[in-house]
Design a protein around this motif. Sequence first.
Motif, PDB file in Angstrom:
ATOM      1  N   GLU B 238       0.822  -1.209   0.000  1.00 18.30           N
ATOM      2  CA  GLU B 238       0.000   0.000   0.000  1.00 18.30           C
ATOM      3  C   GLU B 238       0.860   1.265   0.000  1.00 18.30           C
ATOM      4  OE1 GLU B 238      -2.770   0.113   3.177  1.00 18.30           O
ATOM      5  OE2 GLU B 238      -4.283  -1.008   2.050  1.00 18.30           O
ATOM      6  N   ALA B 239       1.906   1.204   0.828  1.00 21.79           N
ATOM      7  CA  ALA B 239       2.799   2.362   0.903  1.00 21.79           C
ATOM      8  C   ALA B 239       3.466   2.588  -0.451  1.00 21.79           C
ATOM      9  CB  ALA B 239       3.851   2.144   1.987  1.00 21.79           C
ATOM     10  N   ASN B 240       3.914   1.476  -1.054  1.00 16.85           N
ATOM     11  CA  ASN B 240       4.533   1.590  -2.376  1.00 16.85           C
ATOM     12  C   ASN B 240       3.571   2.193  -3.382  1.00 16.85           C
ATOM     13  OD1 ASN B 240       6.894   0.555  -1.495  1.00 16.85           O
ATOM     14  ND2 ASN B 240       6.572  -1.504  -2.299  1.00 16.85           N
ATOM     15  N   LEU B 241       2.359   1.685  -3.319  1.00 16.52           N
ATOM     16  CA  LEU B 241       1.348   2.164  -4.264  1.00 16.52           C
ATOM     17  C   LEU B 241       1.140   3.658  -4.071  1.00 16.52           C
ATOM     18  CD1 LEU B 241      -0.723   1.396  -6.388  1.00 16.52           C
ATOM     19  CD2 LEU B 241      -2.379   1.051  -4.558  1.00 16.52           C
ATOM     20  N   LYS B 242       1.067   4.031  -2.774  1.00 17.03           N
ATOM     21  CA  LYS B 242       0.823   5.430  -2.470  1.00 17.03           C
ATOM     22  C   LYS B 242       1.989   6.296  -2.976  1.00 17.03           C
ATOM     23  CE  LYS B 242      -1.120   7.904   1.399  1.00 17.03           C
ATOM     24  NZ  LYS B 242      -1.494   7.819   2.792  1.00 17.03           N
ATOM     25  N   GLU B 243       3.190   5.805  -2.723  1.00 15.54           N
ATOM     26  CA  GLU B 243       4.362   6.558  -3.162  1.00 15.54           C
ATOM     27  C   GLU B 243       4.410   6.623  -4.685  1.00 15.54           C
ATOM     28  OE1 GLU B 243       7.793   5.340  -1.039  1.00 15.54           O
ATOM     29  OE2 GLU B 243       9.128   6.459  -2.359  1.00 15.54           O
ATOM     30  N   ALA B 244       4.139   5.481  -5.294  1.00 15.44           N
ATOM     31  CA  ALA B 244       4.140   5.448  -6.761  1.00 15.44           C
ATOM     32  C   ALA B 244       3.136   6.450  -7.298  1.00 15.44           C
ATOM     33  CB  ALA B 244       3.818   4.038  -7.254  1.00 15.44           C
ATOM     34  N   GLN B 245       1.983   6.506  -6.621  1.00 16.11           N
ATOM     35  CA  GLN B 245       0.954   7.452  -7.065  1.00 16.11           C
ATOM     36  C   GLN B 245       1.443   8.890  -6.952  1.00 16.11           C
ATOM     37  OE1 GLN B 245      -2.935   7.078  -5.393  1.00 16.11           O
ATOM     38  NE2 GLN B 245      -2.827   4.848  -5.360  1.00 16.11           N
ATOM     39  N   SER B 246       2.110   9.151  -5.795  1.00 12.00           N
ATOM     40  CA  SER B 246       2.513  10.543  -5.617  1.00 12.00           C
ATOM     41  C   SER B 246       3.678  10.884  -6.541  1.00 12.00           C
ATOM     42  CB  SER B 246       2.841  10.818  -4.153  1.00 12.00           C
ATOM     43  OG  SER B 246       4.142  10.409  -3.862  1.00 12.00           O
ATOM     44  N   ILE B 247       4.514   9.891  -6.825  1.00 11.17           N
ATOM     45  CA  ILE B 247       5.625  10.163  -7.752  1.00 11.17           C
ATOM     46  C   ILE B 247       5.073  10.398  -9.157  1.00 11.17           C
ATOM     47  CG2 ILE B 247       7.604   9.131  -8.914  1.00 11.17           C
ATOM     48  CD1 ILE B 247       8.196   7.703  -6.232  1.00 11.17           C
ATOM     49  N   ALA B 248       4.161   9.517  -9.562  1.00 11.75           N
ATOM     50  CA  ALA B 248       3.637   9.623 -10.920  1.00 11.75           C
ATOM     51  C   ALA B 248       2.501  10.637 -11.011  1.00 11.75           C
ATOM     52  CB  ALA B 248       3.151   8.261 -11.388  1.00 11.75           C
ATOM     53  N   HIS B 249       2.111  11.205  -9.833  1.00 15.51           N
ATOM     54  CA  HIS B 249       0.943  12.081  -9.769  1.00 15.51           C
ATOM     55  C   HIS B 249      -0.252  11.407 -10.418  1.00 15.51           C
ATOM     56  CE1 HIS B 249       3.357  15.205  -8.138  1.00 15.51           C
ATOM     57  NE2 HIS B 249       4.164  15.190  -9.177  1.00 15.51           N
ATOM     58  N   ILE B 250      -0.403  10.180 -10.058  1.00 16.84           N
ATOM     59  CA  ILE B 250      -1.526   9.436 -10.614  1.00 16.84           C
ATOM     60  C   ILE B 250      -2.306   8.817  -9.464  1.00 16.84           C
ATOM     61  CG2 ILE B 250      -0.137   7.332 -10.978  1.00 16.84           C
ATOM     62  CD1 ILE B 250      -1.731   6.970 -13.570  1.00 16.84           C
ATOM     63  N   GLY B 251      -3.584   9.014  -9.447  1.00 22.03           N
ATOM     64  CA  GLY B 251      -4.405   8.479  -8.376  1.00 22.03           C
ATOM     65  C   GLY B 251      -5.566   7.703  -8.965  1.00 22.03           C
ATOM     66  N   TYR B 252      -6.244   6.940  -8.131  1.00 18.76           N
ATOM     67  CA  TYR B 252      -7.394   6.211  -8.662  1.00 18.76           C
ATOM     68  C   TYR B 252      -8.654   6.688  -7.993  1.00 18.76           C
ATOM     69  CZ  TYR B 252      -6.726   3.372  -4.480  1.00 18.76           C
ATOM     70  OH  TYR B 252      -6.579   2.954  -3.204  1.00 18.76           O
ATOM     71  N   TRP B 253      -9.708   6.490  -8.696  1.00 20.01           N
ATOM     72  CA  TRP B 253     -10.993   6.968  -8.213  1.00 20.01           C
ATOM     73  C   TRP B 253     -12.071   5.998  -8.633  1.00 20.01           C
ATOM     74  CZ3 TRP B 253     -14.595   7.663 -12.038  1.00 20.01           C
ATOM     75  CH2 TRP B 253     -14.075   7.761 -13.337  1.00 20.01           C
ATOM     76  N   SER B 254     -13.165   6.070  -7.941  1.00 21.33           N
ATOM     77  CA  SER B 254     -14.333   5.329  -8.415  1.00 21.33           C
ATOM     78  C   SER B 254     -15.578   6.140  -8.102  1.00 21.33           C
ATOM     79  CB  SER B 254     -14.400   3.955  -7.748  1.00 21.33           C
ATOM     80  OG  SER B 254     -14.547   4.132  -6.358  1.00 21.33           O
TER      81      SER B 254
END
Lengths: 147, 724
Positions: B238-254
């Motif tokens: 989860e932390a990796n995902l979160k970091e990856a998101q913040s690095i790539a400035h990419i988030g998910y939504w529904s």
Amino acid sequence: MKKKIILLVEDNPDDVDLTLRAFRKSLIANEVVVTRDGAEALEYLTSTGRYAGMTVKELPQVVLLDLHLPKVSGLEVLRAIRADPNTRFLPVVVLTSSAEENDILESYGLGANSYIRKPVDFEQFLDAARQLGLYWLVLNQSPFLDH
Amino acid sequence: MNFLDIRTILIGFVLSDIVCVIVLASLWFHDRGKFPGLSLWAAGFALQTASILLIALRGFIPNILSIVAGNSVNVVGAILLLVGLERFLGVKGRHWHNWAMLAAFTAAEIWFALLKPVLAARNLNISLALLFVSAQCSWLLLHKAERRLRKNGWQAGIIFGLFGLASVVRVFQILFALPGNDFLGSGWFDATVVLVYQMLSMALTFSLFVMVNRRLSESLDVDISLRMRIEQALRISEANLKEAQSIAHIGYWSMDVKTRDFLWSDEVYAIHGIPPGEAISHDAYLQRIHAEDRQRVLTAMRAAMVGLQGEFGIDYSIVRPDGSRRTVALNGKNVTDEAGGLKEIRGTIQDITERKELQREIAYLASFPTMNSNPVIELGIDGEVRYANEASTEALISLGLEPDIRQYLPGTPEDLSALWSRCSTESIAREIRLGEAIFLLNLNASGKDTLRIYAIDITERARLEAAVKELNAGLELRVQHRTSELVAANAELEAFSYSVSHDLRAPLRSVDGFIHAFLDDFGTLVPEEGLRYLDRARNAAQHMGQLIEAMLQLSNLTRSPLQSKDTDLSAIALEICQELASEAPERDVQWSVEPGMRAIADSRMMRIVLDNLLKNSWKFTAKRERAHITVGTLQDPEHGSAFFVRDDGAGFDPKYQAKLFKAFQRLHGQHEYPGTGIGLATVQRAIHRHDGEVWATGEIDRGATFCFTIPNPHATTPSLEEQS
């Protein structure tokens, strides 16, 4: 002592008359032979042409040479005189209207003994003629010693 | 009389066994999903209980039931226990030998119970059968099972061993003291054996219970640690995902299709500049979209919600609450529930502001070659045209040529790499002719294997150059022509000067000479007035002679070469003054010549200059009773260091100053001050030939000052550096 001859080489008759008058006025009684162009002057000096067959006569005491002459120019006459061993030492006085530096230098270069510019003022001319006669006919020692 | 009543003991055994069966059954009931084999244990004990009951009912039921069935069921129960243990321990075993043993056992029982009843044989039979099975159980638990499981079951193994030992002891007892034929009355030993069996059965039940529980707790430990590991991995992930998101400035939504509420990941909040966790309604989401893009996004969303689009992607701008604007890329797809109905839309959102800016920057930079009106081409050394701007093809089209750029470029594919290496050190310029046009190609090596070609249409330039060349050639000719004309004109001038000096003066001499002769010879005949006329004629002739003289001097100054050397101007001036003074000793003139005046000049010309100036002064001071003439130097504000000649004579009107130095221009009447009008012109020409300046100041009746400069030709011109 024989009268010494003056050879005047001058094509302008006015100048001839005035020159002769100046000599007369200056009491120069020498015979003045007048030749009207350069060729004639040389013929006279070498006893050729018009003067061929003339009795042997002595060379003039002095030649008064105008530069601006028909046929053979004064400078060429001078060159011819200096080239001929007989006339090599003949005193030649250039008497001309020209004050061109070239003419003066060339004349002396070819061995002219003197260069006199004819003044417009006749009084001055008279003066010049007087001094000319005195110097060349009286004072100057001729190179031709046998006379 | 027996001390111990076997039937009573057997009844107790049955009761305790029932308890054991209940325990094992409950064990099976609780943990049946976790471990195999528990049911067989319960079944085995149940059979044992049944067999002991049958045995205890001896005499009340037929012997075949009490003895044969009772003992056989006992052995079956033991075998089931063995099979159950094997299953529990995960050991695969074969049991044909046990079933064969059972058959032999049963046969022997029937034989020794019904056909030829021998209690000792039967006891031996059952003891050996139980020994056979319990030995296997003990072997299984103490040796055959996995080490990990063995440590939970060693007690049970020992108990089985004791079972076996009890059986061995009984065998020996039977061999040494044959019992009677009545089991129930067989005495204390058998009664003790039954008691021992009972005790061991209870102990076995207890040890089995312990074994199961140990294993349960063990697997629980394993479960917990596994779970902890999984949780840890999940947290890291989860932390990796979160970091990856913040690095790539990419988030998910529904987005829930029914409520239209959004679920955002933290990064989506960060992208929108909203604190994470805030509830995002559909409207709140739309609020953040830039007004220009709102409708577009809405349309795409709606299309997705009604299922028109399975997957979609859209770029748009958002405005953060702080007012800053970001560009995002939204991707989504719809997700259906089990029944196939649309459940939610799910996707990612990425902040692409920087990328967009980069794209804009790239597009901006790309516009330079694209919009360049000159051809810009990139050519691979494989001969392939990698890039050509529009101007390249337009140039070809406008020339009516086929717009295939490659065929007009230099270099065959074979020598393109050679061309590249030559360009890599220095760019190469080449001219090519395309139809009527001429292009200048500038070739540069670019990258590892491409050539950049910048082309310029130089048709017009080439045409102009040719025209200039032609013009130059013409100009050269004209200059030559003019030069020869000038040479001819100069020669003419020479001839003219010569004529003037020679031919013009001759008639003047005649005029003067003959008037003189006339006066001389006939002067007495001419009346007084006539003599005066003739005098004037002679004066005129002489004046003309002077004019000609002056003119000749002027022209000589122009024509003769300049011979500059260090010249003593003071000495020249003094000489001239003395000459003048000696010519007219009656005049009272105060001379002053500054000593040591020197100049780098043509001394002949300097003499002419000073002669003219001093004669001028001499002439114009003629009417002064006492005149002053000064020669010296001064500093002029405009021209610097200058020489001057000053007198206190007639002077001149400053308004005619401009005319002073012009030839034949005179400011005074001939009767007043005679002159040729050429003197000052001659002075000016001589000074100008020295690159000097000459000027005059004066006033009527207050004298005049003539100044001139003679620049030093060797003095270096100050350079620009020195000036600044």
